[in-house]
Design a protein around this motif. Structure first.
Motif, mmCIF file in Angstrom:
data_model
loop_
_atom_site.group_PDB
_atom_site.id
_atom_site.type_symbol
_atom_site.label_atom_id
_atom_site.label_comp_id
_atom_site.label_asym_id
_atom_site.label_seq_id
_atom_site.Cartn_x
_atom_site.Cartn_y
_atom_site.Cartn_z
ATOM 1 N N MET B 1 0.837 -1.203 0.000
ATOM 2 C CA MET B 1 0.000 0.000 0.000
ATOM 3 C C MET B 1 0.875 1.257 0.000
ATOM 4 O O MET B 1 0.611 2.208 -0.700
ATOM 5 C CB MET B 1 -0.883 -0.016 1.245
ATOM 6 N N ARG B 30 -5.789 3.079 6.142
ATOM 7 C CA ARG B 30 -7.145 2.797 6.609
ATOM 8 C C ARG B 30 -8.028 2.417 5.429
ATOM 9 O O ARG B 30 -7.896 2.980 4.348
ATOM 10 C CB ARG B 30 -7.697 4.036 7.328
ATOM 11 N N SER B 31 -8.921 1.467 5.650
ATOM 12 C CA SER B 31 -9.817 1.024 4.581
ATOM 13 C C SER B 31 -11.259 1.395 4.885
ATOM 14 O O SER B 31 -11.647 1.456 6.052
ATOM 15 C CB SER B 31 -9.718 -0.492 4.395
ATOM 16 N N TYR B 32 -12.019 1.640 3.842
ATOM 17 C CA TYR B 32 -13.425 1.993 3.979
ATOM 18 C C TYR B 32 -14.248 1.159 3.008
ATOM 19 O O TYR B 32 -13.766 0.758 1.951
ATOM 20 C CB TYR B 32 -13.643 3.478 3.647
ATOM 21 N N LYS B 33 -15.493 0.940 3.380
ATOM 22 C CA LYS B 33 -16.440 0.240 2.508
ATOM 23 C C LYS B 33 -17.204 1.275 1.682
ATOM 24 O O LYS B 33 -17.369 2.426 2.103
ATOM 25 C CB LYS B 33 -17.456 -0.553 3.348
ATOM 26 N N CYS B 97 -17.155 7.366 0.023
ATOM 27 C CA CYS B 97 -16.666 6.284 -0.840
ATOM 28 C C CYS B 97 -17.741 5.818 -1.818
ATOM 29 O O CYS B 97 -18.849 5.485 -1.425
ATOM 30 C CB CYS B 97 -16.236 5.088 0.006
ATOM 31 N N ASP B 100 -15.303 0.396 -2.408
ATOM 32 C CA ASP B 100 -14.418 0.064 -1.285
ATOM 33 C C ASP B 100 -13.079 0.724 -1.558
ATOM 34 O O ASP B 100 -12.561 0.625 -2.674
ATOM 35 C CB ASP B 100 -14.220 -1.450 -1.184
ATOM 36 N N THR B 101 -12.519 1.401 -0.563
ATOM 37 C CA THR B 101 -11.271 2.111 -0.844
ATOM 38 C C THR B 101 -10.239 1.954 0.260
ATOM 39 O O THR B 101 -10.575 1.772 1.433
ATOM 40 C CB THR B 101 -11.495 3.618 -1.086
ATOM 41 N N ASP B 102 -8.972 2.017 -0.157
ATOM 42 C CA ASP B 102 -7.835 1.993 0.762
ATOM 43 C C ASP B 102 -7.149 3.345 0.719
ATOM 44 O O ASP B 102 -6.749 3.804 -0.352
ATOM 45 C CB ASP B 102 -6.825 0.926 0.339
#
Lengths: 187, 187
Positions: B1, B30-33, B97, B100-102
């Motif tokens: 990453m 951090r990841s998000y949906k 978002c 899904d994102t990093d």
DNA sequence: ATAGGGGAGTGATCCAGATCACTCCATAAC
DNA sequence: GTTATGGAGTGATCTGGATCACTCCCCTAT
């Protein structure tokens, strides 16, 4: 004339006398009369301008010869066709004096050398670039959210002196509406 | 990453291994949906985000609860409410978002410390800021000179993948027209 | 399989703003 | 003085896009 530039930079980064001298050595002064072009669509553009005194418009002229005003520029502002400046292309824009104006300019080579010699100046330019970007984003947001009347109000609020300094038709070309529509707006 | 960030920065300034380590130490992953808010209107905002993977929208929600899209953000982009970030105010925008994102983020303090420790990084951020500003100015020009159909064409040309990734209603909210109007446009 | 929800197209109506054509100033030029 | 010339207002008409109300389709959850 250099004092204006010096004061402007020192609002963001402190400078020694030698640094002021150094910076000044990269800039050249030039005056223009109302109506003159500082640069014109189609020219190669290798300068970055600081406005000591006066008022200008940054303009795109479309295929129907209509002028669209990207921005006004006045005392203590920087102006240029940034894209043409950094990517070394010919301009698609023109910078035109709405009043007699005094400018200082730096060439692209000068700019690069200055940044190499005095790296902290990049901090200054970074600050300018951020706030330019923020202002542009706000203008985009204002076209998305507000009607013409509201955007006219915002324009007057942001640049209160502008109405006295330029004809209304120019404000219309900035807002992207016709002269007639602007004239019909009641605030 | 972190590799994505490293490659991204090295496109503009060369880095030693130690510098890469240093930079990485300031960022948090951090990841998000899909559908989650990275930040939301009204919050204090002290982070600057780099998108490793995913797609987001930067949004202003007006008093009638309508969403206006200031911009989309995808792989290798930086996003934030820059004004809130630099002036330490609460956000007026939200970052949401669409997939899904990093992300990697740096705090304002981290950013300041990083710039002090590794001044040449400011050159990198300066480049980013300039091109952000240029892009914003082009979008303003496009609203001044082009009709909706033409601006839609420009949007598709600039972000060819976007149509497959987001619903048309989102593109309409970016262009500042209604869903229905966009649907009626023939290119 | 059925229901519900999100995305997208489309018709009818309405309005903001463009456009064209004019008038009415001021100020500057002869 | 008289005449250009540029800025500004305004009426009549036309149109792009908003809005509302609907349909259709596809996908997912039950």
């Amino acid at each position: 004339m250099f004092d204006a530039l010096r004061n402007h930079i020192e609002k963001i980064i402190p400078l020694t006398e030698e640094e002021v001298e150094l910076i000044a050595s990269f800039f050249t002064a030039r005056s223009y009369k109302k109506g003159q072009f500082v640069f014109q669509e189609g020219e190669p553009l290798t300068k970055h301008y600081f406005i000591c005194k006066g008022l200008l418009k940054l303009v795109y002229t479309d295929t129907d010869a209509r002028e669209h005003i990207i921005g006004f520029a006045m005392e203590d502002w920087w102006e240029s066709d940034f894209e043409a400046f950094y990517t070394q292309q010919h301009t698609t824009l023109s910078l035109i004096c709405l009043e007699d104006t005094d400018l200082l300019y730096i060439t692209l080579e000068g700019y690069k050398t200055l940044c190499r010699t005095l790296p902290k100046i990049e901090h200054f330019f970074l600050e300018k670039a951020y706030f330019g970007f923020i202002a542009a984003q706000k203008r985009i947001l204002s076209t998305l959210t507000s009607n013409t009347s509201e955007r006219y109000r915002q324009l007057l609020e942001r640049y209160p002196t502008l109405v006295q300094r330029v004809p209304k038709a120019q404000l219309a070309a900035y807002l992207g509406v016709s002269r007639e529509t602007l004239s019909r707006i009641s605030l």
